[in-house]
Design an enzyme around this catalytic site. Sequence first.
Site, PDB file in Angstrom:
ATOM      1  N   HIS A 144       1.601   5.209  -2.092  1.00 16.63           N
ATOM      2  CA  HIS A 144       1.159   6.241  -3.034  1.00 16.63           C
ATOM      3  C   HIS A 144       2.404   6.872  -3.654  1.00 16.63           C
ATOM      4  O   HIS A 144       3.140   7.566  -2.962  1.00 16.63           O
ATOM      5  CB  HIS A 144       0.334   7.309  -2.305  1.00 16.63           C
ATOM      6  CG  HIS A 144      -0.925   6.762  -1.698  1.00 16.63           C
ATOM      7  ND1 HIS A 144      -2.122   6.706  -2.372  1.00 16.63           N
ATOM      8  CD2 HIS A 144      -1.165   6.214  -0.479  1.00 16.63           C
ATOM      9  CE1 HIS A 144      -3.057   6.164  -1.606  1.00 16.63           C
ATOM     10  NE2 HIS A 144      -2.499   5.853  -0.450  1.00 16.63           N
ATOM     11  N   HIS A 153       3.461  14.204   0.854  1.00 20.56           N
ATOM     12  CA  HIS A 153       2.913  15.530   0.548  1.00 20.56           C
ATOM     13  C   HIS A 153       4.027  16.546   0.744  1.00 20.56           C
ATOM     14  O   HIS A 153       4.906  16.355   1.577  1.00 20.56           O
ATOM     15  CB  HIS A 153       1.749  15.874   1.478  1.00 20.56           C
ATOM     16  CG  HIS A 153       0.554  14.983   1.308  1.00 20.56           C
ATOM     17  ND1 HIS A 153      -0.240  15.010   0.182  1.00 20.56           N
ATOM     18  CD2 HIS A 153       0.030  14.030   2.117  1.00 20.56           C
ATOM     19  CE1 HIS A 153      -1.216  14.122   0.303  1.00 20.56           C
ATOM     20  NE2 HIS A 153      -1.078  13.504   1.466  1.00 20.56           N
ATOM     21  N   HIS A 204       0.841  -1.207   0.000  1.00 20.11           N
ATOM     22  CA  HIS A 204       0.000   0.000   0.000  1.00 20.11           C
ATOM     23  C   HIS A 204       0.870   1.249   0.000  1.00 20.11           C
ATOM     24  O   HIS A 204       1.263   1.756   1.054  1.00 20.11           O
ATOM     25  CB  HIS A 204      -0.922  -0.011   1.233  1.00 20.11           C
ATOM     26  CG  HIS A 204      -1.998   1.026   1.196  1.00 20.11           C
ATOM     27  ND1 HIS A 204      -3.251   0.808   1.750  1.00 20.11           N
ATOM     28  CD2 HIS A 204      -2.049   2.280   0.678  1.00 20.11           C
ATOM     29  CE1 HIS A 204      -4.000   1.889   1.569  1.00 20.11           C
ATOM     30  NE2 HIS A 204      -3.286   2.800   0.936  1.00 20.11           N
ATOM     31  N   ASN A 217      -5.714   9.466   7.175  1.00 21.82           N
ATOM     32  CA  ASN A 217      -7.052   8.928   7.029  1.00 21.82           C
ATOM     33  C   ASN A 217      -6.967   7.439   6.738  1.00 21.82           C
ATOM     34  O   ASN A 217      -6.331   7.067   5.754  1.00 21.82           O
ATOM     35  CB  ASN A 217      -7.776   9.653   5.881  1.00 21.82           C
ATOM     36  CG  ASN A 217      -9.242   9.307   5.836  1.00 21.82           C
ATOM     37  OD1 ASN A 217      -9.840   8.985   6.864  1.00 21.82           O
ATOM     38  ND2 ASN A 217      -9.833   9.360   4.655  1.00 21.82           N
ATOM     39  N   ASP A 226       0.904   2.596   3.799  1.00 19.56           N
ATOM     40  CA  ASP A 226       0.076   3.689   3.261  1.00 19.56           C
ATOM     41  C   ASP A 226       0.963   4.930   3.033  1.00 19.56           C
ATOM     42  O   ASP A 226       0.545   6.067   3.281  1.00 19.56           O
ATOM     43  CB  ASP A 226      -1.095   4.003   4.203  1.00 19.56           C
ATOM     44  CG  ASP A 226      -2.146   4.916   3.555  1.00 19.56           C
ATOM     45  OD1 ASP A 226      -2.038   5.218   2.354  1.00 19.56           O
ATOM     46  OD2 ASP A 226      -3.066   5.340   4.284  1.00 19.56           O
ATOM     47  N   ARG A 246       2.264   8.796  -6.495  1.00 19.02           N
ATOM     48  CA  ARG A 246       1.881  10.135  -7.005  1.00 19.02           C
ATOM     49  C   ARG A 246       2.155  10.397  -8.477  1.00 19.02           C
ATOM     50  O   ARG A 246       1.986  11.528  -8.925  1.00 19.02           O
ATOM     51  CB  ARG A 246       2.554  11.246  -6.182  1.00 19.02           C
ATOM     52  CG  ARG A 246       2.415  11.137  -4.678  1.00 19.02           C
ATOM     53  CD  ARG A 246       0.980  11.152  -4.221  1.00 19.02           C
ATOM     54  NE  ARG A 246       0.864  11.342  -2.770  1.00 19.02           N
ATOM     55  CZ  ARG A 246      -0.221  11.045  -2.077  1.00 19.02           C
ATOM     56  NH1 ARG A 246      -1.289  10.557  -2.686  1.00 19.02           N
ATOM     57  NH2 ARG A 246      -0.263  11.252  -0.786  1.00 19.02           N
ATOM     58  N   ASN A 249      -4.848   6.319  -6.936  1.00 19.71           N
ATOM     59  CA  ASN A 249      -5.394   7.689  -6.891  1.00 19.71           C
ATOM     60  C   ASN A 249      -4.390   8.715  -7.409  1.00 19.71           C
ATOM     61  O   ASN A 249      -4.080   9.698  -6.761  1.00 19.71           O
ATOM     62  CB  ASN A 249      -5.871   8.048  -5.469  1.00 19.71           C
ATOM     63  CG  ASN A 249      -4.772   7.966  -4.440  1.00 19.71           C
ATOM     64  OD1 ASN A 249      -3.758   7.301  -4.646  1.00 19.71           O
ATOM     65  ND2 ASN A 249      -4.953   8.633  -3.323  1.00 19.71           N
ATOM     66  N   GLY A 296      -2.155  12.021   5.478  1.00 25.09           N
ATOM     67  CA  GLY A 296      -1.149  11.023   5.153  1.00 25.09           C
ATOM     68  C   GLY A 296       0.257  11.400   5.549  1.00 25.09           C
ATOM     69  O   GLY A 296       0.600  12.578   5.664  1.00 25.09           O
TER      70      GLY A 296
HETATM   71 ZN    ZN Z   1      -6.846   4.719   2.061  1.00 24.97          ZN
END
Ligand code: ZN
Length: 426
Positions: A63, A311, A61, A280, A307, A65, A95, A326
């Site tokens: 991100h 940012h 999991h 979140n 996760d 980007r 996402n 996050g």
């Molecule tokens: Zn999530």
Amino acid sequence: MTVLIQNTCIASENSPALTSGDVLVENGTITAIGLDLAIPAGARVIDARGRILMPGMFDAHVHFREPGFETKETIATGSEAAINGGVTGVVMMPNTSPALDSPTVVASVLETARRNARIPVLTSGCITKGREGKELAALDGMRALGVRMLTDDGDTTADPALLWRAMQYAGEFGMFFASHCEVAELAGPRALNDGVTSYRLGIKGSPACAEEIIIDRDIRLAHATGAHIHIQHVSSKLGMETIRWWKSRGDVRVTAEVSPHHLLFNEEHIGDFDTHYKMNPPLRTRADNEALVQGLIEGVFDLIATDHAPHTPFEKSQDFISAPNGITGLDTALVSLYHHFVTSGVFGWDLLVKRYSAEPRRLMGLPVASIAVGEAADMVLFDPDGESTFTAEFMRSKSRNTPFLDQTLRGRVELVLLGREILLDR
Ligand SMILES: [Zn+2]
């Protein structure tokens, strides 16, 4: 390339005890393990006395980007952050912008990963087009490119009828569903838990039931359709107990993950609006931390996943409600879990290897990495007596949004070896 790692202690998911010995790697394969192995001509010899050799970790999991938010992270920088933390494989969440909802976008991300990443970077695919929850994404086309995990992570697929249809359709051809669980109407501004801290700071909190309702709903849908459901980043005790109950029935394919920050931190850490503790699902209470650790040990949680959510400093320096959710996790996860749980005896290396290396690979249908003769080299050398100071310079992620920034923790990833290549050598 020939590497001989001498006098190391080998960790495995199968035993709490470490086995000592030498490990010989030739041309990317482990060819011998034993005491006092002869040094082959031309071998690089690493004295690993007091060091622990373990399989590379795998994070299901993250991100990264790219495409769309490359100021936060790219596939190149994200995968380097992974290597920095002893992680040798990842699964990207969809996402991005555009979202990973079609074979075209997925193919371009996989191509970028092949070019720019030194570790395998897998990707999930959206359940719905643009993660908008309205129309099914091009599931079959993404499956043809090797996508197995379907998720609208970042949001719940709000319409249960749509998820039902997706499960009936995609469950049949070996894809599974990963759920970010949250009733949007209940979660409100999603800034923090509904509890003492939200009350003190005067911000409307998100109650744990906003998450727990969907945990139950999505497992129930999987139960009814026969699909495999994976519950992402569980944050509450009742959420853990819901999964435990469903697993105890034995008639639904359910797996679940927990993130290091939900094991380690709670709403009290937010203090006065520290956005490095804003994520979140939100951090909940100390009692939730304890229940989640218990769930990890029991196996209610099959795996640990960070996760990893980069940012920019500018974004995270906004006010608490406006700042995005996050924190990063790849640079810090292994060391922080060792520092907080292994050194204090809460759990051993076997559990850490099982939950952060073996089980995530099993979830993705990949071969499990292990330190055994005949296996491909996929390993991390870890100094349990060393230290890591997570300065901005230390981190390889493009972003620095972690509560561990400038902290010194016990444990140090010294070397990462994958196939024929040494990816990290400190
Ligand atoms: Zn999530």
